[in-house]
Design a protein around this motif. Structure first.
Motif, PDB file in Angstrom:
ATOM      1  N   MET A  23       6.174  -9.390  -0.195  1.00 61.21           N
ATOM      2  CA  MET A  23       7.569  -9.778  -0.033  1.00 61.21           C
ATOM      3  C   MET A  23       8.410  -9.251  -1.198  1.00 61.21           C
ATOM      4  N   LEU A  24       7.845  -9.308  -2.393  1.00 65.61           N
ATOM      5  CA  LEU A  24       8.572  -8.852  -3.573  1.00 65.61           C
ATOM      6  C   LEU A  24       8.774  -7.335  -3.527  1.00 65.61           C
ATOM      7  N   VAL A  25       7.760  -6.603  -3.083  1.00 66.81           N
ATOM      8  CA  VAL A  25       7.895  -5.147  -2.947  1.00 66.81           C
ATOM      9  C   VAL A  25       8.971  -4.811  -1.928  1.00 66.81           C
ATOM     10  N   GLU A  26       9.011  -5.569  -0.843  1.00 64.45           N
ATOM     11  CA  GLU A  26      10.033  -5.329   0.179  1.00 64.45           C
ATOM     12  C   GLU A  26      11.430  -5.646  -0.352  1.00 64.45           C
ATOM     13  N   LEU A  27      11.511  -6.714  -1.159  1.00 62.33           N
ATOM     14  CA  LEU A  27      12.797  -7.128  -1.707  1.00 62.33           C
ATOM     15  C   LEU A  27      13.290  -6.154  -2.776  1.00 62.33           C
ATOM     16  N   LEU A  28      12.365  -5.646  -3.598  1.00 53.98           N
ATOM     17  CA  LEU A  28      12.715  -4.774  -4.717  1.00 53.98           C
ATOM     18  C   LEU A  28      11.951  -3.456  -4.615  1.00 53.98           C
ATOM     19  N   PRO A  29      12.209  -2.653  -3.610  1.00 53.63           N
ATOM     20  CA  PRO A  29      11.405  -1.451  -3.364  1.00 53.63           C
ATOM     21  C   PRO A  29      11.488  -0.403  -4.470  1.00 53.63           C
ATOM     22  N   GLY A  30      12.534  -0.449  -5.292  1.00 49.29           N
ATOM     23  CA  GLY A  30      12.682   0.543  -6.348  1.00 49.29           C
ATOM     24  C   GLY A  30      12.053   0.155  -7.664  1.00 49.29           C
ATOM     25  N   GLU A  31      11.502  -1.063  -7.752  1.00 46.21           N
ATOM     26  CA  GLU A  31      10.915  -1.535  -9.005  1.00 46.21           C
ATOM     27  C   GLU A  31       9.433  -1.176  -9.049  1.00 46.21           C
ATOM     28  N   PRO A  32       8.954  -0.511 -10.103  1.00 40.84           N
ATOM     29  CA  PRO A  32       7.562  -0.066 -10.132  1.00 40.84           C
ATOM     30  C   PRO A  32       6.537  -1.170 -10.362  1.00 40.84           C
ATOM     31  N   GLU A  33       6.871  -2.191 -11.145  1.00 40.36           N
ATOM     32  CA  GLU A  33       5.864  -3.192 -11.474  1.00 40.36           C
ATOM     33  C   GLU A  33       5.428  -4.048 -10.279  1.00 40.36           C
ATOM     34  N   PRO A  34       6.317  -4.445  -9.360  1.00 36.73           N
ATOM     35  CA  PRO A  34       5.806  -5.118  -8.151  1.00 36.73           C
ATOM     36  C   PRO A  34       4.832  -4.236  -7.374  1.00 36.73           C
ATOM     37  N   LEU A  35       5.098  -2.938  -7.317  1.00 35.89           N
ATOM     38  CA  LEU A  35       4.161  -2.018  -6.674  1.00 35.89           C
ATOM     39  C   LEU A  35       2.818  -2.026  -7.396  1.00 35.89           C
ATOM     40  N   GLY A  36       2.866  -2.011  -8.738  1.00 41.54           N
ATOM     41  CA  GLY A  36       1.639  -2.042  -9.518  1.00 41.54           C
ATOM     42  C   GLY A  36       0.870  -3.330  -9.315  1.00 41.54           C
ATOM     43  N   LEU A  37       1.582  -4.457  -9.276  1.00 41.58           N
ATOM     44  CA  LEU A  37       0.915  -5.738  -9.072  1.00 41.58           C
ATOM     45  C   LEU A  37       0.236  -5.790  -7.715  1.00 41.58           C
ATOM     46  N   LEU A  38       0.947  -5.379  -6.674  1.00 42.25           N
ATOM     47  CA  LEU A  38       0.350  -5.401  -5.339  1.00 42.25           C
ATOM     48  C   LEU A  38      -0.863  -4.473  -5.285  1.00 42.25           C
ATOM     49  N   ALA A  39      -0.768  -3.303  -5.909  1.00 48.52           N
ATOM     50  CA  ALA A  39      -1.914  -2.388  -5.958  1.00 48.52           C
ATOM     51  C   ALA A  39      -3.097  -3.035  -6.665  1.00 48.52           C
ATOM     52  N   LEU A  40      -2.841  -3.727  -7.760  1.00 50.52           N
ATOM     53  CA  LEU A  40      -3.896  -4.398  -8.525  1.00 50.52           C
ATOM     54  C   LEU A  40      -4.587  -5.457  -7.667  1.00 50.52           C
ATOM     55  N   MET A  41      -3.803  -6.289  -6.989  1.00 53.30           N
ATOM     56  CA  MET A  41      -4.391  -7.344  -6.166  1.00 53.30           C
ATOM     57  C   MET A  41      -5.191  -6.765  -5.003  1.00 53.30           C
ATOM     58  N   LEU A  42      -4.693  -5.697  -4.397  1.00 57.45           N
ATOM     59  CA  LEU A  42      -5.399  -5.112  -3.261  1.00 57.45           C
ATOM     60  C   LEU A  42      -6.707  -4.458  -3.697  1.00 57.45           C
ATOM     61  N   HIS A  43      -6.715  -3.838  -4.871  1.00 55.68           N
ATOM     62  CA  HIS A  43      -7.973  -3.277  -5.390  1.00 55.68           C
ATOM     63  C   HIS A  43      -9.009  -4.394  -5.562  1.00 55.68           C
ATOM     64  N   ALA A  44      -8.596  -5.505  -6.146  1.00 55.83           N
ATOM     65  CA  ALA A  44      -9.520  -6.620  -6.352  1.00 55.83           C
ATOM     66  C   ALA A  44      -9.958  -7.222  -5.017  1.00 55.83           C
ATOM     67  N   GLN A  45      -9.008  -7.382  -4.107  1.00 59.47           N
ATOM     68  CA  GLN A  45      -9.320  -7.969  -2.807  1.00 59.47           C
ATOM     69  C   GLN A  45     -10.292  -7.086  -2.022  1.00 59.47           C
TER      70      GLN A  45
END
Length: 416
Positions: A221-243
């Motif tokens: 949701m945060l990536v969708e809300l703030l598509p131009g911000e790199p850190e939400p993208l990084g956080l989602l990538a981090l969680m998906l790698h772990a998942q």
């Protein structure tokens, strides 16, 4: 309706709490800006459900039922106040009671509540913990453990922060872009702490896996809300790698499997590919941050699925960069562990010794597990055994406990 076994009613209430606690609190608090009052009203609604549902059955939409009862509790609470603001809120809540919640389609105000918790009027150190309690229903003890703080101190901070939201009339809204730099970090930290708690508890309580899923959902949701911000993208990538690696953390008989020994065939390659694409999007912004660097570390580990050995020198460089921009005890611990693969156990143990007086690591299980492993590799067996015992005592997961016990008794020199 016929009587329902009490256990089924309890299970239905617990399921509703796992699915919708944060959504309900956020919706209830949005009108009054009283987070503590919203939590109290919802707690009373759950208590009422446990008395009502065994007799009358679980409603078709438990969340809508809980919302209606909680709203009534809010009305009752406001009725006792005499000032004009309470009167206006009272009238608004009375109008809300005439608006049916539908079949569970409750507006999701969680991100708005999360940003409210990051308002400059709230102390920066309590913003992420407040979100964990208000949005995801964590208790103060769990939050204190996640942030390496004493439970009593954390409880006091949370009470004060909730009072501050009410007293200052802090709005529940996503702030303008100019304010994101100061407020986004706390939102990211809360989402990641929620994910880490759900990920760690998946082996202890499978129901807690839902918490990890909720964190990923909020990250999306945060990536969708703030598509131009790199850190939400990084956080989602981090969680998906772990998942993606979660299914490989347990063997066929439920034993804990460390990352280096995991069967890569059990990794979810779809999630890994999505994580890699997100990380690439983030890197194109040219603004590396904590979550992008942590995701990059996981990306290096993921090359094992292609039959290649991870580049540990690259991992160490990433941890050097992470420590430079986010100098936390946990970052220093991870760097020390990575150092062992590049410079050997003696150099890694020296780096770890520098953290020996860090009070926030004294009750942190990974610190003692890493210390025990490095001491064993350096031939300091008795000290290693004592460190393993400390790690074992701090472990909640029975599978991890058995793993550490085997390491302590057998002297196996493999990283935990």
């Amino acid at each position: 309706m016929t009587d329902l076994p009490a256990g089924e009613a309890v299970q239905a209430a617990e399921a509703a709490a796992r699915r919708s606690y944060g959504k309900l609190v956020a919706f209830l608090a949005a009108r009054t800006r009283d987070v503590a009052g919203a939590e109290d009203a919802l707690a009373e609604a759950f208590a009422t459900a446990l008395a009502d549902w065994p007799r009358h059955g679980v409603p078709r939409s438990p969340e809508a039922w809980l919302l209606t009862v909680a709203r009534r509790r809010q009305v009752d609470a406001l009725r006792t106040r005499g000032h004009a603001e309470a009167a206006a809120q009272h009238l608004q809540l009375l109008r809300d009671l005439h608006e049916p919640a539908g079949d569970g389609e409750i507006p999701d105000d969680r991100l708005r509540l999360m940003f409210a918790c990051t308002h400059p009027a709230i102390d920066a150190g309590v913003r992420a913990p407040l979100m964990l309690q208000a949005v995801l229903g964590f208790d103060a003890g769990t939050i204190a453990s996640a942030f390496l703080v004493a439970p009593a101190a954390m409880a006091q901070r949370l009470v004060r922060a909730k009072a501050r939201i009410r007293e200052a009339g802090i709005p529940f809204e996503v702030p303008p872009r100019a304010a994101w730099a100061q407020r986004l970090d706390a939102v990211l930290a809360a989402i990641y702490a929620a994910y880490a708690e759900g990920w760690a508890d998946a082996g202890v309580d499978p129901a807690r896996r839902n918490l990890a899923g909720e964190a990923i959902w909020l990250g999306r949701m945060l990536v969708e809300l703030l598509p131009g911000e790199p850190e939400p993208l990084g956080l989602l990538a981090l969680m998906l790698h772990a998942q993606a690696r979660l299914p490989a953390r347990r063997g066929d008989h439920g034993d804990y499997v460390p990352l280096a020994a995991q069967d890569v065939a059990r990794w979810d390659v779809v999630l890994i590919d999505e994580a890699e694409a997100l990380l690439l999007r983030a890197s194109r912004r040219g603004a590396p941050g904590r979550y992008q660097l942590e995701a990059a570390v996981q990306s290096v580990h993921s090359v094992r699925r292609h039959g290649r050995r991870p580049d540990h020198a690259a991992i160490l460089q990433l941890y050097d960069a992470l420590e430079a921009i986010s100098p936390t005890p946990v970052a220093a611990l991870n760097r020390a562990v990575a150092c062992a693969e590049v410079h050997g156990p003696h150099a890694a143990l020296a780096a770890l010794e520098a953290l020996a007086t860090e009070p926030r690591l004294q009750e942190y299980q990974p610190y003692w597990a890493a210390r025990a492993h490095l001491l064993a590799q350096c031939g300091r067996g008795e000290e290693a055994f004592q460190a393993y015992q400390r790690a074992i005592g701090l472990t909640r997961d029975d599978a991890v406990r058995r793993f550490l016990q085997r390491r302590a008794s057998q002297g196996v020199r493999q990283a935990p």
